[in-house]
Design an enzyme around this catalytic site. Sequence first.
Site, PDB file in Angstrom:
ATOM      1  CE  LYS A  10      26.143  75.171  42.392  1.00 56.99           C
ATOM      2  NZ  LYS A  10      24.916  74.624  43.030  1.00 56.99           N
ATOM      3  CB  ALA A  65      22.860  77.042  57.469  1.00 56.40           C
ATOM      4  CE1 TYR A  78      23.754  62.259  42.284  1.00 60.73           C
ATOM      5  CE2 TYR A  78      23.155  64.478  42.972  1.00 60.73           C
ATOM      6  CZ  TYR A  78      24.037  63.608  42.363  1.00 60.73           C
ATOM      7  OH  TYR A  78      25.210  64.090  41.834  1.00 60.73           O
TER       8      TYR A  78
END
Length: 293
Positions: free
Chosen positions: A84, A145, A233
Amino acid sequence: MPHQVRQESHTPGTRTTARTRRAAVLGSPIAHSLSPALHRAAYGELGLDSWTYDSFEVDESGIAGFLADLDGTWAGLSLTMPLKRAVIPLLDEISETAASVEAVNTVVFGDDGRRLGENTDIPGMIAALRERGVERVESAAVLGAGATASSALAALARVCAGEVTAYVRSEARAREMRGWGERLGVPVRTADWSDAAEALRAPLVIATTPAGTTDALATAVPDGPGTLFDVLYDPWPTSLAASWQERGGAVVSGLDLLIHQAALQVEQMTGHGPAPLATMRAAGEAALRARGA
C-alpha cells in the site's frame, strides 16, 4: 516516476466492456484474499462477462516489475499488505484520501496508461458504519496502532465530533498515533494498552489489532455498549464481537469493510455501478463458509 495529488472525484469513468478487461489483487501473502470472490460476483451481477479478476503473490521487491509488464487490457489493481505504501512512487497521481494516510489500496489505469492511486479503505469504513446507522459520534476509541489504525483515524475525522482515544502498547506507537491525529485534524489522546477495558465505554470502538489480541477484553464489555467496529473477519465472530452482541451492542465486521471498499473499487475500475452489495456479501460469506468447511 513522480506522482501528483489530485482532487477527489466520485464519478467513475466510462469504460468499454466489448473486450477483455483484467483486474487483480496483489499482496504477500495473498492466498487468503476474499477479493476475487467479491469482484467476480460483482462482475457477474453487472453483466461484465468479459472482465476477469485474479490474485497474484507480489511483494515489495516485485511490484515495479509487475506493473511494468501489464498491457492495455488491465483496468485496475487491488493492493493489500505490504504494497500500500511501496506502490506510491510508481504512480502518476494519487487521490487526496490516499495521500492523507500515505496508503494506496487501489490502482486504476486510465485509457492513456496513467496509473492513478486511490484509497477505498477510508470511505469503505465510513460506508460500513453508515450501513449500521452510525453517522456521527461525540467520541471514539481505537484499539491498536499501525496502518489500519491510521485509516480509522482518517474515517473518524468525518464521523467523530470530539476526541479519539488510541490504546497502544508503546510510547513510539503513541507518538505515531498523535502524529496521525495532527495530520488528519483529529484530536487524539493516547493511553496504555493495559487500560484498554476503558475503551469499551466509548460510543464507537474500532479494533484494528490482529486476531486474538482483544480476546481478553471480552469479559469487560459493559451492558448496553455502543458500536464496535472490529476489522477482522476470519475467524468470526471474535470473542470481543460475540460478547459485544450478547450485551446488546451493534457490531460492524471486517467483512462489512471489505465489501464496501471492494464495491468502490469495482465502480472505479469498471465505470459501472452501483456495485451490488448484497451479491458481494453473499459471495464473501459463501467463500468464508467454504474456507471453514
